[in-house]
Design a protein around this motif. Sequence first.
Motif, short mmCIF file in Angstrom:
data_model
loop_
_atom_site.label_atom_id
_atom_site.label_comp_id
_atom_site.label_asym_id
_atom_site.label_seq_id
_atom_site.Cartn_x
_atom_site.Cartn_y
_atom_site.Cartn_z
N LEU A 49 8.96 72.16 -39.61
CA LEU A 49 8.68 73.48 -39.03
C LEU A 49 7.20 73.60 -38.65
CD1 LEU A 49 10.92 75.67 -41.34
CD2 LEU A 49 11.30 75.14 -38.93
N ARG A 50 6.35 73.09 -39.53
CA ARG A 50 4.92 73.14 -39.23
C ARG A 50 4.60 72.37 -37.96
NH1 ARG A 50 4.00 73.20 -44.97
NH2 ARG A 50 4.16 70.94 -45.02
N ASP A 51 5.19 71.18 -37.85
CA ASP A 51 4.95 70.37 -36.64
C ASP A 51 5.45 71.09 -35.40
OD1 ASP A 51 3.87 68.44 -38.21
OD2 ASP A 51 5.61 67.09 -38.15
N LEU A 52 6.61 71.73 -35.54
CA LEU A 52 7.17 72.44 -34.39
C LEU A 52 6.26 73.59 -33.98
CD1 LEU A 52 10.96 72.53 -35.32
CD2 LEU A 52 9.92 71.32 -33.41
N ILE A 53 5.75 74.30 -34.97
CA ILE A 53 4.87 75.44 -34.65
C ILE A 53 3.62 74.95 -33.92
CG2 ILE A 53 3.37 77.17 -35.69
CD1 ILE A 53 5.55 77.40 -37.91
N ARG A 54 3.10 73.84 -34.42
CA ARG A 54 1.91 73.30 -33.78
C ARG A 54 2.20 72.94 -32.32
NH1 ARG A 54 0.61 68.82 -37.00
NH2 ARG A 54 0.90 70.25 -38.74
N ALA A 55 3.33 72.31 -32.12
CA ALA A 55 3.68 71.93 -30.75
C ALA A 55 3.90 73.16 -29.88
CB ALA A 55 4.93 71.06 -30.76
N MET A 56 4.48 74.18 -30.48
CA MET A 56 4.76 75.39 -29.70
C MET A 56 3.50 76.17 -29.39
SD MET A 56 8.35 76.61 -31.38
CE MET A 56 9.89 75.86 -30.82
N GLU A 57 2.52 76.06 -30.25
CA GLU A 57 1.24 76.72 -29.96
C GLU A 57 0.63 76.16 -28.68
OE1 GLU A 57 -0.86 76.02 -33.55
OE2 GLU A 57 -0.26 77.92 -34.49
N LEU A 58 0.92 74.90 -28.43
CA LEU A 58 0.41 74.28 -27.20
C LEU A 58 1.30 74.64 -26.01
CD1 LEU A 58 -0.24 70.71 -28.66
CD2 LEU A 58 -1.93 72.53 -28.31
N TYR A 72 9.53 65.66 -29.06
CA TYR A 72 9.18 64.46 -29.82
C TYR A 72 9.12 64.72 -31.31
CZ TYR A 72 8.55 61.50 -25.80
OH TYR A 72 8.79 60.75 -24.68
N VAL A 73 8.74 65.93 -31.68
CA VAL A 73 8.79 66.28 -33.11
C VAL A 73 10.23 66.18 -33.60
CG1 VAL A 73 8.57 68.16 -34.76
CG2 VAL A 73 6.76 67.76 -33.11
N GLU A 74 11.14 66.72 -32.81
CA GLU A 74 12.55 66.63 -33.19
C GLU A 74 13.00 65.18 -33.30
OE1 GLU A 74 12.97 69.55 -34.57
OE2 GLU A 74 15.06 69.18 -34.05
N ARG A 75 12.63 64.42 -32.32
CA ARG A 75 12.99 63.01 -32.32
C ARG A 75 12.53 62.32 -33.59
NH1 ARG A 75 12.53 57.45 -31.36
NH2 ARG A 75 10.83 57.64 -32.84
#
Lengths: 250, 250
Positions: free
Chosen positions: A196-205, A213-216
């Motif tokens: 979730l943290r990785d996803l949030i970071r990616a979504m902030e961008l 790619y986070v999902e992958r």
Amino acid sequence: MSGQTELTHTKRQRSVRKQGGSLSKSIYEEIRERICLLRYPPGDVLREAELAEEFGVSRTPIRQVFQKLEIDGLVETRNGVGTIVTGFDFVQMKDVYELRLKLAELIAQLSPKPCSDFHRSGMEQLLNRAAQLKGSRDTGEFWRINHERQKIIASLIGNTALRDMYDQFYYQTGRVWFQMVDVMWDDQVEALCAELRDLIRAMELGDTQAVAYVERNHLSFYMGLIGRFISGELPKADSSGSNWFVDARE
Amino acid sequence: MSGQTELTHTKRQRSVRKQGGSLSKSIYEEIRERICLLRYPPGDVLREAELAEEFGVSRTPIRQVFQKLEIDGLVETRNGVGTIVTGFDFVQMKDVYELRLKLAELIAQLSPKPCSDFHRSGMEQLLNRAAQLKGSRDTGEFWRINHERQKIIASLIGNTALRDMYDQFYYQTGRVWFQMVDVMWDDQVEALCAELRDLIRAMELGDTQAVAYVERNHLSFYMGLIGRFISGELPKADSSGSNWFVDARE
DNA sequence: TTGGCAATAGCTGTATACACAATGCCAAAA
DNA sequence: TTTTGGCATTGTGTATACAGCTATTGCCAA
């Protein structure tokens, strides 16, 4: 023509009826969840009459539900016996994970939708909820959180065919995932929070490609876990020691 | 409790029954083919009772078939009205083709099976049959040849999940493909022959990767055709001028 | 002549009755 | 005691009866 009107029906308990979408869609979802959460473990025999009574309907809608579940690969109906929850085949599940991995890479390639603050804030709420799981071991809540994560990710997929498939496979692998969650709770909670943290970071961008790619990568993590289950490196069952893992399909 | 035994059943015409696989699977395949071959054009209303009588069964098995077809996205059942053949949405079909393209690339990446002389000779037979289509315009034969081509290709896919999906999408796009075949027959016969020749050449090398790329490229060809249909560059209907192409869903 | 409403015909959705299949138990024979 | 055959129980597969929904059509009034 005939005058028999006061028969029996029209005064039954309408527990789940007509609340969700079209019809007995809610029954379908309920039973699917019971299977995925291993409340109906592999090998379990479901009887039409039994569930018909529980949901206050006749056998007919239950049969419809079973047919759908059979297409999903979650049950198998045998004449004269019953509808049996399929055992999950770790090898086949690895196939599915392998494919899901590739599909995740495609999310951003096939007309992805832009991710907005709405998506990000949704994920942040999930992270908050996930953080509270560390001590409690609330498997239902874990399931629900993962569910909504899946829903948000799916909403970023522009290609409708890909989105449908992505969902389909999610439910197909749901049980295996849940099994792993059950065996190694703490690690899985941590993994979910990290995801979730990785996803949030990616979504902030605002970078859907990054989300994909986070999902992958997280799917890859689970796939590795399955490999370790197959090789026997990890324990397979937590309760009752029965092996659900030898697929019974012919 | 009651003693009515000599009602009606047990002496009906058993036309299709129990010949194929499990049950009324053959009915499913028959109706699906009728839809794909546009014998039941989009917007057509199918009535349960009607088909029940034709196949010599009751409404129950027909309803099962309809449910499956609804999951396939080929029909839509509406209460009080009937089961309606869905209109095909060229835009959505383009989504599906886009995805199929990517899936074709995956065939050789996810544990492909080696292709043997058996596969090659099968394709050669199909090529012979296809070559005879040039003058005859036998759409049914065209359909069958393409069918078997699909089956052979699918048998090269090692990943079971991918294989199932590959088949699923094949039937989803079947109608659009057939539509194109109908509008531009000669070109399509030529294209099929070219595809088969390419496949044979790839199979002579025993190179499944090459087979996959041939498939990919031919799918790409069809996708381009769809684009030209959408832009109006090509005529959309051949008979009766009705536009089936505005999707009637919701 | 036309617009609206009501009756109706015909369809799907659901419930139930009945036929067939499978399994387990029990008794009888080896 | 073990094995085997038949029977009873219980389940799904199919057919049908009935209820509810929709679209259409015909009638009546403006």
